[in-house]
Design an enzyme around this catalytic site. Structure first.
Site, PDB file in Angstrom:
ATOM      1  N   PRO A 105       0.690  -0.909  -0.145  1.00  0.00           N
ATOM      2  CG  PRO A 105      -0.886  -1.462   1.370  1.00  0.00           C
ATOM      3  CD  PRO A 105       0.405  -2.120   1.192  1.00  0.00           C
ATOM      4  CG  ASP A 156      12.352   3.446   3.837  1.00  0.00           C
ATOM      5  OD1 ASP A 156      12.403   2.969   4.903  1.00  0.00           O
ATOM      6  OD2 ASP A 156      11.010   3.312   3.905  1.00  0.00           O
TER       7      ASP A 156
HETATM    8  C1  MEV Z   1      11.302   5.462   6.625  1.00  0.00           C
HETATM    9  O1  MEV Z   1      10.515   4.736   6.779  1.00  0.00           O
HETATM   10  C2  MEV Z   1      10.785   6.494   8.042  1.00  0.00           C
HETATM   11  C3  MEV Z   1      12.217   7.331   8.280  1.00  0.00           C
HETATM   12  O2  MEV Z   1      13.002   7.309   9.478  1.00  0.00           O
HETATM   13  C4  MEV Z   1      12.238   8.347   7.568  1.00  0.00           C
HETATM   14  C5  MEV Z   1      13.826   7.600   7.206  1.00  0.00           C
HETATM   15  O3  MEV Z   1      14.232   6.531   7.390  1.00  0.00           O
HETATM   16  O4  MEV Z   1      14.381   8.152   5.896  1.00  0.00           O
HETATM   17  C6  MEV Z   1      10.427   8.280   9.433  1.00  0.00           C
END
Ligand code: MEV
Length: 328
Positions: A105, A156
């Site tokens: 999602p 990520d």
């Molecule tokens: C990553 O999914 C969420 C945050 O920590 C931003 C990042 O790490 O770039 C908020």
């Protein structure tokens, strides 16, 4: 590349952040786990004169051509960036017809943009006959993430490329083996969309005004991530759950909670979750809750669905990017 018009296909997983979101943007530690929800990119070599892109989830029945005169809708900015970077304008005999689909999602904190970038970059490497190297894929996916998220931590794209579980600090990762055989990670989607870049920017403004207080929160989150790694290694589910809930308190102090997330937390607590927290940037998106009893997990999922949330047990993806090309 081969001229046999064989399609090329790669998939890459989404993720949950178990500990340390936001703090990780400032170089503190975080722990992420890849989940078996995947984005998939398929490339068919074509004789048309430009690359083209289809994203049926976002734009059903629409194909965009990438040439020097047009730019794509803003939701496809990172995809466009990757294609232009990797296919500098020179004459080719064949151009890629690229199709991207995703089970992840979007705008829910589950790493959908990173998974799309990783699957696209891997497919383009194969199309261009470049010997794929995971570090190179990860580096390029980080650049794509910067297009969307401004100054992301890189966690990520890293988890989507390498899969499994990772402890991540200052762009350095180490693998953690995660046991999900005797416990259940439940993802609950509040269906409140939010934009990671905006939430990260708001937190930055709070830190600019009140650096000491926010850095104190980050220090405490750092300690949770460190203890979390040890508890994951030991398979101490009770402790992992406690640390998740403590992390949630700190995220609320940081100001990234949301009333719908609080509602979900109350519901999973009633069903004896060992712990729960938001995952990703917050202000909406998903809660991840940990259970160690299958029946209680199912009862919690049923209650959450009755209340209109999406809820499911997630499997950990030990694999990161995966070649899905079918050879005929
Ligand atoms: C990553 O999914 C969420 C945050 O920590 C931003 C990042 O790490 O770039 C908020």
């Amino acid at each position: 590349m081969d001229m046999d018009n064989e399609s090329i296909s790669y998939s890459a997983p989404g993720k949950i952040i178990l500990f340390g979101e936001h703090a990780v943007v400032y170089g503190y530690a975080a722990i992420a786990i890849a989940v078996e929800l995947r984005a998939k990119c398929t490339i068919v070599p074509s004789l048309s004169k430009n690359p083209s892109i289809l994203t049926p989830d976002l734009f059903p029945n629409k194909s965009f051509t990438i040439n020097k005169d047009t730019s794509l809708p803003s939701s496809l900015r990172a995809i466009e960036f990757v294609i232009r970077e990797m296919l500098p304008s020179k004459k080719r005999t064949q151009y890629p017809r690229i199709e991207i689909t995703s089970e992840i999602p979007p705008s829910a904190g589950l790493g959908s943009s990173a998974a799309v970038a990783v699957s696209l970059i891997s497919s383009l490497h194969a199309f261009l006959n470049i010997n794929s190297n995971l570090d190179e894929i990860n580096r390029m996916a980080f650049e794509a993430e910067k297009i969307i998220h401004g100054s992301p931590s890189g966690i990520d794209n890293t988890i989507s490329t390498f899969g499994g579980g990772i402890y991540y600090e200052n762009e350095v990762k180490r693998k953690i083996l995660i046991d999900d055989k005797s416990c259940f990670f439940v993802i609950v989607n509040s269906l409140i969309p939010r934009n990671t870049k905006d939430v990260v920017e708001k937190v930055k403004q709070r830190r600019d005004k009140n650096k000491q207080e926010i850095d104190q929160i980050y220090e405490e989150i750092q300690s949770i991530s460190t203890q979390g790694e040890m508890s994951l290694k030991k398979g101490d589910h009770e402790r992992i759950g406690t640390l998740m809930s403590e992390n949630q308190n700190l995220l609320e102090k940081l100001g990234v909670g949301h009333p719908e997330l609080t509602k979900i937390i109350r519901l999973v607590d009633k069903h004896d979750a060992l712990g729960r927290k938001l995952t990703g940037a917050g202000e909406g998106g998903c809660i991840v809750a940990l259970f160690d009893d299958y029946q209680k997990t199912q009862q919690a999922i049923n209650t959450l669905k009755e209340k209109g949330f999406q809820a499911f047990i997630t499997n950990i993806s030990s694999e990161g990017v995966r070649n899905e090309t079918e050879h005929v």
